[in-house]
Design a protein around this motif. Sequence first.
Motif, mmCIF file in Angstrom:
data_model
loop_
_atom_site.group_PDB
_atom_site.id
_atom_site.type_symbol
_atom_site.label_atom_id
_atom_site.label_comp_id
_atom_site.label_asym_id
_atom_site.label_seq_id
_atom_site.Cartn_x
_atom_site.Cartn_y
_atom_site.Cartn_z
ATOM 1 N N LEU A 119 0.207 7.998 -3.101
ATOM 2 C CA LEU A 119 0.026 7.628 -4.586
ATOM 3 C C LEU A 119 -1.572 7.010 -4.737
ATOM 4 C CD1 LEU A 119 3.249 6.587 -6.286
ATOM 5 C CD2 LEU A 119 2.274 8.792 -6.182
ATOM 6 N N LYS A 120 -2.021 6.493 -3.428
ATOM 7 C CA LYS A 120 -3.486 5.999 -3.546
ATOM 8 C C LYS A 120 -3.356 4.579 -4.403
ATOM 9 C CE LYS A 120 -6.328 9.985 -3.178
ATOM 10 N NZ LYS A 120 -7.465 11.074 -3.790
ATOM 11 N N GLN A 121 -2.260 3.906 -3.870
ATOM 12 C CA GLN A 121 -2.016 2.481 -4.629
ATOM 13 C C GLN A 121 -2.290 1.275 -3.644
ATOM 14 O OE1 GLN A 121 1.990 2.664 -6.397
ATOM 15 N NE2 GLN A 121 1.268 3.824 -8.149
ATOM 16 N N LYS A 122 -2.956 0.269 -4.123
ATOM 17 C CA LYS A 122 -3.092 -0.722 -3.430
ATOM 18 C C LYS A 122 -2.927 -1.881 -4.416
ATOM 19 C CE LYS A 122 -6.219 0.952 0.105
ATOM 20 N NZ LYS A 122 -7.574 1.032 0.909
ATOM 21 N N SER A 123 -2.210 -2.950 -3.815
ATOM 22 C CA SER A 123 -2.012 -4.259 -4.671
ATOM 23 C C SER A 123 -1.682 -5.582 -3.863
ATOM 24 C CB SER A 123 -0.818 -3.863 -5.850
ATOM 25 O OG SER A 123 0.338 -3.558 -5.164
ATOM 26 N N ILE A 124 -1.792 -6.396 -4.722
ATOM 27 C CA ILE A 124 -1.385 -7.876 -3.710
ATOM 28 C C ILE A 124 -0.241 -8.305 -4.767
ATOM 29 C CG2 ILE A 124 -2.032 -10.270 -3.241
ATOM 30 C CD1 ILE A 124 -4.930 -9.213 -2.943
ATOM 31 N N ILE A 125 0.922 -8.135 -4.509
ATOM 32 C CA ILE A 125 1.973 -8.769 -5.181
ATOM 33 C C ILE A 125 3.087 -9.358 -4.314
ATOM 34 C CG2 ILE A 125 1.994 -6.664 -6.767
ATOM 35 C CD1 ILE A 125 4.143 -5.439 -5.389
ATOM 36 N N ASP A 126 2.844 -9.805 -3.083
ATOM 37 C CA ASP A 126 3.690 -10.467 -2.464
ATOM 38 C C ASP A 126 3.038 -12.018 -2.134
ATOM 39 O OD1 ASP A 126 5.832 -8.636 -1.568
ATOM 40 O OD2 ASP A 126 3.994 -7.612 -1.415
ATOM 41 N N TYR A 127 3.286 -13.051 -2.758
ATOM 42 C CA TYR A 127 2.856 -14.367 -2.627
ATOM 43 C C TYR A 127 3.527 -15.323 -1.531
ATOM 44 C CZ TYR A 127 0.276 -12.135 -6.181
ATOM 45 O OH TYR A 127 -0.584 -11.294 -7.052
ATOM 46 N N VAL B 217 0.993 -1.102 0.005
ATOM 47 C CA VAL B 217 -0.049 0.042 0.100
ATOM 48 C C VAL B 217 0.955 1.353 -0.059
ATOM 49 C CG1 VAL B 217 -1.811 1.518 1.251
ATOM 50 C CG2 VAL B 217 -1.875 -0.944 1.087
ATOM 51 N N ARG B 218 0.559 2.073 -0.925
ATOM 52 C CA ARG B 218 1.332 3.493 -1.081
ATOM 53 C C ARG B 218 0.176 4.401 -0.927
ATOM 54 N NH1 ARG B 218 6.415 4.436 -5.057
ATOM 55 N NH2 ARG B 218 7.042 2.884 -3.588
ATOM 56 N N PRO B 219 -0.062 5.097 0.249
ATOM 57 C CA PRO B 219 -1.129 5.868 0.532
ATOM 58 C C PRO B 219 -1.007 7.374 -0.303
ATOM 59 C CG PRO B 219 -0.506 5.009 2.646
ATOM 60 C CD PRO B 219 0.354 4.717 1.627
ATOM 61 N N ASP C 123 1.798 -0.211 9.612
ATOM 62 C CA ASP C 123 2.908 0.990 9.009
ATOM 63 C C ASP C 123 3.979 0.834 9.886
ATOM 64 O OD1 ASP C 123 4.074 2.738 7.504
ATOM 65 O OD2 ASP C 123 2.459 4.478 7.886
ATOM 66 N N ILE C 124 5.376 0.575 9.450
ATOM 67 C CA ILE C 124 6.495 0.663 10.308
ATOM 68 C C ILE C 124 7.368 1.409 9.805
ATOM 69 C CG2 ILE C 124 6.393 -1.900 11.201
ATOM 70 C CD1 ILE C 124 8.591 -2.441 9.143
ATOM 71 N N CYS D 42 9.469 1.833 7.154
ATOM 72 C CA CYS D 42 10.447 1.564 6.251
ATOM 73 C C CYS D 42 10.340 0.879 5.018
ATOM 74 C CB CYS D 42 11.565 0.580 7.139
ATOM 75 S SG CYS D 42 10.857 -0.883 7.614
ATOM 76 N N SER D 43 8.916 0.486 4.768
ATOM 77 C CA SER D 43 8.567 -0.333 3.465
ATOM 78 C C SER D 43 7.088 -0.217 3.354
ATOM 79 C CB SER D 43 8.808 -1.908 3.644
ATOM 80 O OG SER D 43 8.557 -2.376 2.480
ATOM 81 N N ASP D 44 6.906 -0.034 1.986
ATOM 82 C CA ASP D 44 5.328 0.169 1.672
ATOM 83 C C ASP D 44 4.824 -1.279 1.412
ATOM 84 O OD1 ASP D 44 6.501 -0.544 -0.614
ATOM 85 O OD2 ASP D 44 5.820 1.031 -1.890
ATOM 86 N N HIS D 45 5.562 -2.550 1.887
ATOM 87 C CA HIS D 45 4.894 -3.618 1.711
ATOM 88 C C HIS D 45 4.854 -4.223 3.167
ATOM 89 C CE1 HIS D 45 6.433 -4.933 -2.464
ATOM 90 N NE2 HIS D 45 7.014 -3.869 -2.269
ATOM 91 N N PHE D 46 3.691 -5.103 3.350
ATOM 92 C CA PHE D 46 3.233 -5.477 4.564
ATOM 93 C C PHE D 46 3.936 -7.133 4.864
ATOM 94 C CE2 PHE D 46 -0.812 -2.803 4.055
ATOM 95 C CZ PHE D 46 -0.075 -1.943 4.553
ATOM 96 N N LEU D 47 3.790 -7.521 6.108
ATOM 97 C CA LEU D 47 4.213 -8.881 6.587
ATOM 98 C C LEU D 47 3.168 -9.647 6.198
ATOM 99 C CD1 LEU D 47 6.242 -10.389 8.186
ATOM 100 C CD2 LEU D 47 4.961 -10.109 10.089
ATOM 101 N N VAL D 48 3.656 -10.809 5.616
ATOM 102 C CA VAL D 48 2.794 -11.938 4.965
ATOM 103 C C VAL D 48 3.469 -13.156 5.446
ATOM 104 C CG1 VAL D 48 1.965 -13.086 3.003
ATOM 105 C CG2 VAL D 48 2.433 -10.734 2.813
#
Length: 359
Positions: free
Chosen positions: A96-104, A92-94, A124-125, A127-133
């Motif tokens: 730019l209003k971007q949301k996606s599922i790209i980590d699998y 998620v990149r707020p 939200d930590i 240091c990254s726009d990727h979340f823990l999966v």
Amino acid sequence: MPTDGSGIATIDDSYNLLKEDVLTFKQKGKVVLLGDFNARVGRSSEVDDVIGMFGEETCNASGNKLISFLNEVELVACNGRKLVVEPEWTRVRPSLKQKSIIDYIITDGDSRKASGDVHVDSSDIGCSDHFLVWMELGRACKLTKSRRRIIKKWCLDRFEVEDVRFSYQEALGKEVKGFSESIRQKMSKGLKGHALVGEVLREWESIVNRVAKREVGEKMIVCGKSARWWDSEVKDKINSRRQLYKSMLDGNVDAWEDYCKLRKEVKDLIRKKKIDIWNEIVENVNTDYEESRKEFWAFVGRRTKSKKKAIGSLRSDKGYRLVAPGVSYKFYKSIMRLWVGSARIVILMVNGKRKLKLK
């Protein structure tokens, strides 16, 4: 994996290399892939498809390439398999209003069915726009050796605690700068291709393992050994004891008495549960020996450590010895069958010690 902007040729080359590796490692065992694939695969209308039914609606060119890859190597994506109100975004990149599922997390179909759901922590930590999966992966394997193996697994149940997830992500974030610098140094030395990929994977694996060991912790599992007394009651007591011990390490000297008391309670509780289990085995073998004999003799085998070892003696309710010491396991077992069917055997002597009482 490369993004859409990298060009079709670059994406194709990356998937061809990955396909070679997957097919090579599938000959040795189960394969699990996880990470940022830079691919949006959309959602499927079928339950047993290679992608889930509850992902996002968008599917891009890289997503189609990933779907084709999964069909070729017979793997499935574990994301998007549970019913949710909104897709579980992994990036998620707020601004730019971007949301996606790209980590699998990707594995074979059998392992996915034996596993839990994929979890995404949207904390939200910074240091990254990727979340823990993460997910708890169920793996079924056949042990070719009877010898017990000791393995270690991560304490994934701790990920249910938000503070643990946050500290884990924060610790990983602190390692990113040093990791990136290390990769740049390797590239400046002329390392490229498979050699570079191998170095990147090894170094990142080392970082993840180090952080996970510190923030999440490990648990030891002895293969081929099960503990029937281990239940939620014992688990809660032990967790409470560990919390008190951690409190003492943090400087709480008043926790010592409570810790000693709880430690004794845990020992007494485990001892009581073991006694209850053996009493249940005794009751079952007296009620129906044929149905319970396997469980009973497994218990006797554990007490003697070896089926070839002499068990001891068997005595009646009046104290008369029914079988002399030194009798082999096989002969002793046949004698036991005769007596349980007709008369109640009271005391089982194992290596000279009273181990079990049959009422």
